[in-house]
Design an enzyme around this catalytic site. Structure first.
Site, PDB file in Angstrom:
ATOM      1  N   TYR A   1     -25.997  -1.215  -6.625  1.00 47.13           N
ATOM      2  CA  TYR A   1     -26.855  -1.092  -7.817  1.00 47.13           C
ATOM      3  C   TYR A   1     -26.698  -2.320  -8.726  1.00 47.13           C
ATOM      4  CZ  TYR A   1     -28.157   0.584 -12.472  1.00 47.13           C
ATOM      5  OH  TYR A   1     -28.708   0.702 -13.724  1.00 47.13           O
TER       6      TYR A   1
ATOM      7  N   GLY B   1     -27.377   0.412   0.642  1.00 49.71           N
ATOM      8  CA  GLY B   1     -26.528   1.152  -0.284  1.00 49.71           C
ATOM      9  C   GLY B   1     -26.733   0.683  -1.714  1.00 49.71           C
TER      10      GLY B   1
ATOM     11  N   GLY C   1     -25.218   2.237  -4.430  1.00 54.99           N
ATOM     12  CA  GLY C   1     -24.226   3.017  -5.196  1.00 54.99           C
ATOM     13  C   GLY C   1     -23.645   2.136  -6.285  1.00 54.99           C
TER      14      GLY C   1
ATOM     15  N   LYS D   1       0.858  -1.191   0.000  1.00 54.44           N
ATOM     16  CA  LYS D   1       0.000   0.000   0.000  1.00 54.44           C
ATOM     17  C   LYS D   1       0.890   1.235   0.000  1.00 54.44           C
ATOM     18  CE  LYS D   1      -4.341   1.233   0.259  1.00 54.44           C
ATOM     19  NZ  LYS D   1      -5.459   0.592  -0.447  1.00 54.44           N
TER      20      LYS D   1
HETATM   21  P1  NAD Z   1     -20.615   3.988  -3.558  1.00 51.81           P
HETATM   22  O1  NAD Z   1     -20.196   5.213  -2.825  1.00 51.81           O
HETATM   23  O2  NAD Z   1     -20.793   4.030  -5.028  1.00 51.81           O
HETATM   24  O3  NAD Z   1     -21.969   3.414  -2.924  1.00 51.81           O
HETATM   25  C1  NAD Z   1     -22.249   3.413  -1.554  1.00 51.81           C
HETATM   26  C2  NAD Z   1     -23.654   3.932  -1.397  1.00 51.81           C
HETATM   27  O4  NAD Z   1     -24.059   3.762  -0.044  1.00 51.81           O
HETATM   28  C3  NAD Z   1     -23.804   5.415  -1.725  1.00 51.81           C
HETATM   29  O5  NAD Z   1     -24.775   5.580  -2.746  1.00 51.81           O
HETATM   30  C4  NAD Z   1     -24.258   6.045  -0.404  1.00 51.81           C
HETATM   31  O6  NAD Z   1     -25.201   7.068  -0.589  1.00 51.81           O
HETATM   32  C5  NAD Z   1     -24.865   4.875   0.307  1.00 51.81           C
HETATM   33  N1  NAD Z   1     -24.852   4.957   1.764  1.00 51.81           N
HETATM   34  C6  NAD Z   1     -23.841   5.376   2.562  1.00 51.81           C
HETATM   35  N2  NAD Z   1     -24.196   5.264   3.863  1.00 51.81           N
HETATM   36  C7  NAD Z   1     -25.443   4.766   3.872  1.00 51.81           C
HETATM   37  C8  NAD Z   1     -26.358   4.440   4.895  1.00 51.81           C
HETATM   38  N3  NAD Z   1     -26.051   4.586   6.185  1.00 51.81           N
HETATM   39  N4  NAD Z   1     -27.561   3.951   4.556  1.00 51.81           N
HETATM   40  C9  NAD Z   1     -27.878   3.793   3.249  1.00 51.81           C
HETATM   41  N5  NAD Z   1     -27.065   4.092   2.227  1.00 51.81           N
HETATM   42  C10 NAD Z   1     -25.856   4.570   2.548  1.00 51.81           C
HETATM   43  O7  NAD Z   1     -19.526   2.868  -3.155  1.00 51.81           O
HETATM   44  P2  NAD Z   1     -19.307   1.422  -3.788  1.00 51.81           P
HETATM   45  O8  NAD Z   1     -18.230   1.500  -4.800  1.00 51.81           O
HETATM   46  O9  NAD Z   1     -20.603   0.777  -4.106  1.00 51.81           O
HETATM   47  O10 NAD Z   1     -18.677   0.711  -2.523  1.00 51.81           O
HETATM   48  C11 NAD Z   1     -19.468   0.269  -1.446  1.00 51.81           C
HETATM   49  C12 NAD Z   1     -18.579  -0.489  -0.485  1.00 51.81           C
HETATM   50  O11 NAD Z   1     -17.947  -1.564  -1.183  1.00 51.81           O
HETATM   51  C13 NAD Z   1     -17.434   0.345   0.089  1.00 51.81           C
HETATM   52  O12 NAD Z   1     -17.196  -0.072   1.413  1.00 51.81           O
HETATM   53  C14 NAD Z   1     -16.256  -0.014  -0.784  1.00 51.81           C
HETATM   54  O13 NAD Z   1     -15.024   0.143  -0.121  1.00 51.81           O
HETATM   55  C15 NAD Z   1     -16.547  -1.477  -1.043  1.00 51.81           C
HETATM   56  N6  NAD Z   1     -15.883  -2.001  -2.255  1.00 51.81           N
HETATM   57  C16 NAD Z   1     -16.177  -1.496  -3.483  1.00 51.81           C
HETATM   58  C17 NAD Z   1     -15.543  -1.996  -4.602  1.00 51.81           C
HETATM   59  C18 NAD Z   1     -15.849  -1.494  -5.987  1.00 51.81           C
HETATM   60  O14 NAD Z   1     -15.419  -2.140  -6.958  1.00 51.81           O
HETATM   61  N7  NAD Z   1     -16.565  -0.401  -6.125  1.00 51.81           N
HETATM   62  C19 NAD Z   1     -14.592  -3.023  -4.460  1.00 51.81           C
HETATM   63  C20 NAD Z   1     -14.333  -3.547  -3.191  1.00 51.81           C
HETATM   64  C21 NAD Z   1     -14.987  -3.005  -2.092  1.00 51.81           C
END
Ligand code: NAD
Length: 359
Positions: A186, A180, A182, A83
């Protein structure tokens, strides 16, 4: 450095190397930690954060690098853990020269460490890094958006959790609560709908994400954020922020399976991992179920092919079943079982490499 001993930490957790970098001209100041390279080059993103102290930055970097070792090992990848943290205010520091300076440090490690984007860095920033080194992944026009791959991995992780609990993983038999919607939530909901899910509830804070779901999939029911935990469903899927499984929320959960994308979702790994196990809930460890993103960029190293990356992400199902079986057999929380699983793989490959075979 107060009471914190760098070499004590290195000895206790077997870190290989810590690099401090400072480039006066660009203000680049940071740390790269290489935790373990038994399986391959250490891969881990670069984050920029306004740490309160150098020690705080180092401790964070040490923790994150070690997490990457487990993540890649458990994902079956030939990667080690590393990292980089850069210290300061991202909005003031970022420039082409800043990231090219980083690229030169990465290059100086000669492939022992591969970087990528992370908190406060973007694919565009990484394109500057790539001007100085080939040891960077997640570039624009290469492996693309990792979220659909992560979500596919989570979908197969959900199936593993169901299989372990009910002996059947047919999505159309079950109900789901997704926290969530997001990037990952989604796409996960999309996969669950394709699988014929009996009922899906979701919650969100972002009005745009609520509206998108309601327009595209009106059959998916919105609930208020606080109401998502206590729903009478088969799977609770945390896909929002870390720390959402804690002493306040775990007692509310009725779902017998927890499986979602969120990183560091257990507020305290030991305390809350055990609390979930004691409640008889199957928990799919975060760093195993959400490995689709790293699986996706790993494929960039060897020439990217989306179909291969997606196929690899589906294998999260088999690995989770192995890990959940260890947890059951050893009566340990599944998060701990996942670390045992990762360590066993590192140890097995370490043994394998004792004999010299020219290639
Ligand atoms: P994102 O920000 O696109 O989506 C997260 C969503 O959660 C947002 O729309 C936000 O409004 C919503 N949210 C936050 N707090 C909330 C709550 N208390 N109640 C309801 N909704 C809430 O993020 P993402 O990329 O979907 O990532 C989500 C999680 O997955 C994170 O912890 C991220 O580290 C992990 N992750 C993501 C990826 C990836 O490829 N995107 C890979 C590994 C891990």
């Amino acid at each position: 450095m107060g009471g914190f001993s760098v070499f004590e930490a290195m000895e206790r957790y077997q870190y290989e190397q810590i690099i401090h970098m400072y480039d006066q001209a660009t203000g680049l100041k940071g740390i790269t930690v290489i935790h373990n390279t038994t399986l391959g080059p250490a891969l881990g993103g670069t984050r920029i954060w306004n740490y309160a102290s150098d020690e705080e930055a180092l401790v964070d970097c040490l923790r994150l690098a070690r997490g990457m070792t487990y993540k890649s090992a458990a994902a079956g990848l030939n990667l080690g853990g590393g990292k980089t943290v850069l210290i300061g205010d991202a909005s003031k520091l970022k420039s082409e020269a800043y990231f090219r300076a980083l690229g030169r440090y990465v290059q100086s490690l000669n492939g022992r460490y591969i970087t990528a984007e992370d908190v406060n860095t973007s694919t565009k920033d990484m394109s500057y890094v790539a001007m100085e080194t080939n040891h960077v992944v997640g570039l624009e026009g290469k492996s693309g958006n990792p979220s659909p791959v992560t979500a596919l991995g989570v979908f197969h992780g959900v199936k593993a959790g169901l299989q372990q609990k009910f002996g059947n993983s047919d999505i159309d038999r079950y109900t789901f609560a997704v926290q969530g919607a997001g990037q990952t939530g989604y796409y996960l909901i999309g996969y669950l709908l394709e699988g014929g899910a009996k009922k899906i509830y979701f919650t969100e804070l972002n009005p745009k994400h609520i509206a998108r779901m309601q327009q595209e999939h009106p059959e998916v029911t919105f609930v208020q954020p606080d109401d998502i935990f206590g729903l009478d469903v088969d799977v609770f899927s945390p896909c929002a922020l870390g720390g959402s499984l804690n002493s306040d929320t775990i007692p509310l959960i009725k779902a017998p399976v927890i499986a979602g994308s969120a990183n560091n979702v257990l507020l305290d790994e030991d305390v809350h991992g055990k609390m979930i196990m004691d409640r008889g809930i199957i928990y799919c460890p975060d760093f195993v179920i959400n490995a689709g993103g790293i699986i996706n960029v790993y494929h960039e190293i060897h020439g990217y092919n989306r179909d291969n990356a997606l196929a690899d992400a589906t294998r999260i199902y088999d690995r989770l079943l192995e890990i959940l079986a260890i947890a059951e057999r050893e009566h340990i929380p599944s998060q701990q079982a996942a670390k045992v699983f990762a360590q066993q793989r590192i140890e097995a490959i370490h043994q394998l490499k004792r004999t010299y075979i020219p290639r």
